[in-house]
Design a protein around this motif. Structure first.
Motif, PDB file in Angstrom:
ATOM      1  N   PHE A  61       0.852  -1.186   0.000  1.00 56.72           N
ATOM      2  CA  PHE A  61       0.000   0.000   0.000  1.00 56.72           C
ATOM      3  C   PHE A  61       0.889   1.236   0.000  1.00 56.72           C
ATOM      4  O   PHE A  61       1.874   1.304   0.732  1.00 56.72           O
ATOM      5  CB  PHE A  61      -0.910   0.010   1.236  1.00 56.72           C
ATOM      6  CG  PHE A  61      -1.696   1.275   1.392  1.00 56.72           C
ATOM      7  CD1 PHE A  61      -2.664   1.631   0.471  1.00 56.72           C
ATOM      8  CD2 PHE A  61      -1.466   2.125   2.457  1.00 56.72           C
ATOM      9  CE1 PHE A  61      -3.393   2.812   0.602  1.00 56.72           C
ATOM     10  CE2 PHE A  61      -2.177   3.304   2.617  1.00 56.72           C
ATOM     11  CZ  PHE A  61      -3.145   3.642   1.679  1.00 56.72           C
ATOM     12  N   ALA A  62       0.539   2.213  -0.804  1.00 56.42           N
ATOM     13  CA  ALA A  62       1.216   3.516  -0.848  1.00 56.42           C
ATOM     14  C   ALA A  62       2.728   3.376  -1.044  1.00 56.42           C
ATOM     15  O   ALA A  62       3.509   4.086  -0.421  1.00 56.42           O
ATOM     16  CB  ALA A  62       0.902   4.313   0.418  1.00 56.42           C
ATOM     17  N   GLY A  63       3.138   2.434  -1.877  1.00 50.53           N
ATOM     18  CA  GLY A  63       4.556   2.258  -2.156  1.00 50.53           C
ATOM     19  C   GLY A  63       5.327   1.521  -1.076  1.00 50.53           C
ATOM     20  O   GLY A  63       6.540   1.389  -1.149  1.00 50.53           O
ATOM     21  N   GLU A  64       4.630   1.042  -0.069  1.00 54.89           N
ATOM     22  CA  GLU A  64       5.266   0.303   1.027  1.00 54.89           C
ATOM     23  C   GLU A  64       4.843  -1.160   0.975  1.00 54.89           C
ATOM     24  O   GLU A  64       3.755  -1.488   0.509  1.00 54.89           O
ATOM     25  CB  GLU A  64       4.844   0.885   2.377  1.00 54.89           C
ATOM     26  CG  GLU A  64       5.217   2.329   2.585  1.00 54.89           C
ATOM     27  CD  GLU A  64       6.714   2.540   2.785  1.00 54.89           C
ATOM     28  OE1 GLU A  64       7.397   1.611   3.253  1.00 54.89           O
ATOM     29  OE2 GLU A  64       7.189   3.629   2.461  1.00 54.89           O
ATOM     30  N   GLU A  65       5.713  -2.028   1.477  1.00 57.30           N
ATOM     31  CA  GLU A  65       5.363  -3.444   1.577  1.00 57.30           C
ATOM     32  C   GLU A  65       5.606  -3.896   3.001  1.00 57.30           C
ATOM     33  O   GLU A  65       6.657  -3.610   3.578  1.00 57.30           O
ATOM     34  CB  GLU A  65       6.187  -4.297   0.613  1.00 57.30           C
ATOM     35  CG  GLU A  65       5.769  -5.748   0.637  1.00 57.30           C
ATOM     36  CD  GLU A  65       6.453  -6.590  -0.430  1.00 57.30           C
ATOM     37  OE1 GLU A  65       5.812  -7.514  -0.923  1.00 57.30           O
ATOM     38  OE2 GLU A  65       7.621  -6.300  -0.744  1.00 57.30           O
ATOM     39  N   ILE A  66       4.608  -4.572   3.558  1.00 50.97           N
ATOM     40  CA  ILE A  66       4.698  -5.089   4.919  1.00 50.97           C
ATOM     41  C   ILE A  66       4.629  -6.600   4.863  1.00 50.97           C
ATOM     42  O   ILE A  66       3.725  -7.153   4.228  1.00 50.97           O
ATOM     43  CB  ILE A  66       3.549  -4.564   5.812  1.00 50.97           C
ATOM     44  CG1 ILE A  66       3.526  -3.042   5.804  1.00 50.97           C
ATOM     45  CG2 ILE A  66       3.679  -5.066   7.242  1.00 50.97           C
ATOM     46  CD1 ILE A  66       2.312  -2.486   5.151  1.00 50.97           C
ATOM     47  N   VAL A  67       5.566  -7.257   5.525  1.00 49.79           N
ATOM     48  CA  VAL A  67       5.571  -8.714   5.601  1.00 49.79           C
ATOM     49  C   VAL A  67       5.201  -9.087   7.032  1.00 49.79           C
ATOM     50  O   VAL A  67       5.840  -8.633   7.985  1.00 49.79           O
ATOM     51  CB  VAL A  67       6.961  -9.299   5.253  1.00 49.79           C
ATOM     52  CG1 VAL A  67       6.959 -10.804   5.405  1.00 49.79           C
ATOM     53  CG2 VAL A  67       7.364  -8.891   3.852  1.00 49.79           C
ATOM     54  N   LEU A  68       4.165  -9.892   7.178  1.00 48.40           N
ATOM     55  CA  LEU A  68       3.734 -10.303   8.499  1.00 48.40           C
ATOM     56  C   LEU A  68       4.544 -11.508   8.961  1.00 48.40           C
ATOM     57  O   LEU A  68       4.733 -12.460   8.205  1.00 48.40           O
ATOM     58  CB  LEU A  68       2.246 -10.655   8.493  1.00 48.40           C
ATOM     59  CG  LEU A  68       1.288  -9.467   8.627  1.00 48.40           C
ATOM     60  CD1 LEU A  68       1.474  -8.479   7.506  1.00 48.40           C
ATOM     61  CD2 LEU A  68      -0.127  -9.937   8.694  1.00 48.40           C
ATOM     62  N   VAL A  69       5.041 -11.415  10.193  1.00 51.13           N
ATOM     63  CA  VAL A  69       5.832 -12.496  10.786  1.00 51.13           C
ATOM     64  C   VAL A  69       5.221 -12.864  12.129  1.00 51.13           C
ATOM     65  O   VAL A  69       4.538 -12.042  12.743  1.00 51.13           O
ATOM     66  CB  VAL A  69       7.320 -12.076  10.963  1.00 51.13           C
ATOM     67  CG1 VAL A  69       7.973 -11.794   9.620  1.00 51.13           C
ATOM     68  CG2 VAL A  69       7.446 -10.868  11.875  1.00 51.13           C
ATOM     69  N   PRO A  70       5.448 -14.093  12.598  1.00 51.48           N
ATOM     70  CA  PRO A  70       4.916 -14.456  13.921  1.00 51.48           C
ATOM     71  C   PRO A  70       5.629 -13.681  15.026  1.00 51.48           C
ATOM     72  O   PRO A  70       6.823 -13.386  14.916  1.00 51.48           O
ATOM     73  CB  PRO A  70       5.191 -15.954  14.034  1.00 51.48           C
ATOM     74  CG  PRO A  70       6.015 -16.336  12.869  1.00 51.48           C
ATOM     75  CD  PRO A  70       6.124 -15.175  11.948  1.00 51.48           C
ATOM     76  N   ASP A  71       4.901 -13.346  16.074  1.00 48.70           N
ATOM     77  CA  ASP A  71       5.483 -12.666  17.223  1.00 48.70           C
ATOM     78  C   ASP A  71       6.338 -13.670  17.987  1.00 48.70           C
ATOM     79  O   ASP A  71       5.879 -14.763  18.297  1.00 48.70           O
ATOM     80  CB  ASP A  71       4.376 -12.114  18.124  1.00 48.70           C
ATOM     81  CG  ASP A  71       4.897 -11.173  19.191  1.00 48.70           C
ATOM     82  OD1 ASP A  71       6.025 -10.668  19.047  1.00 48.70           O
ATOM     83  OD2 ASP A  71       4.165 -10.935  20.161  1.00 48.70           O
ATOM     84  N   ALA A  72       7.564 -13.300  18.259  1.00 50.41           N
ATOM     85  CA  ALA A  72       8.499 -14.243  18.927  1.00 50.41           C
ATOM     86  C   ALA A  72       8.265 -14.314  20.409  1.00 50.41           C
ATOM     87  O   ALA A  72       7.901 -13.449  21.070  1.00 50.41           O
ATOM     88  CB  ALA A  72       9.929 -13.808  18.661  1.00 50.41           C
TER      89      ALA A  72
END
Length: 72
Positions: A61-72
């Motif tokens: 979104f809006a030129g950004e990429e977010i990768v979801l990772v599990p909370d450690a």
């Protein structure tokens, strides 16, 4: 470059994610962006404002990429 976001629990809703990473200021802005077809999840336009996103998903979104990772 992608930004990692740790998901606490099983999932995070799309609108909440956009607010949490600071790409929008309000839930209303998040909903408007989704309705306008500006948000992609795993390369596909996502039309569900409250889509449940789990670790491994990639949101653009809006030129950004977010990768979801599990909370450690």
């Amino acid at each position: 470059m992608a930004v990692s976001f740790a998901v606490r629990g099983e999932y995070i809703q799309l609108d909440q994610l956009l607010k949490a990473v600071g790409l929008v200021g309000t839930g209303g802005q998040a909903h408007a962006a989704v309705e306008a077809g500006e948000v992609r999840v795993d390369g596909k336009v996502e039309s569900r404002k409250r889509a449940k996103l789990r670790p491994g998903a990639r949101v653009s979104f809006a030129g950004e990429e977010i990768v979801l990772v599990p909370d450690a």
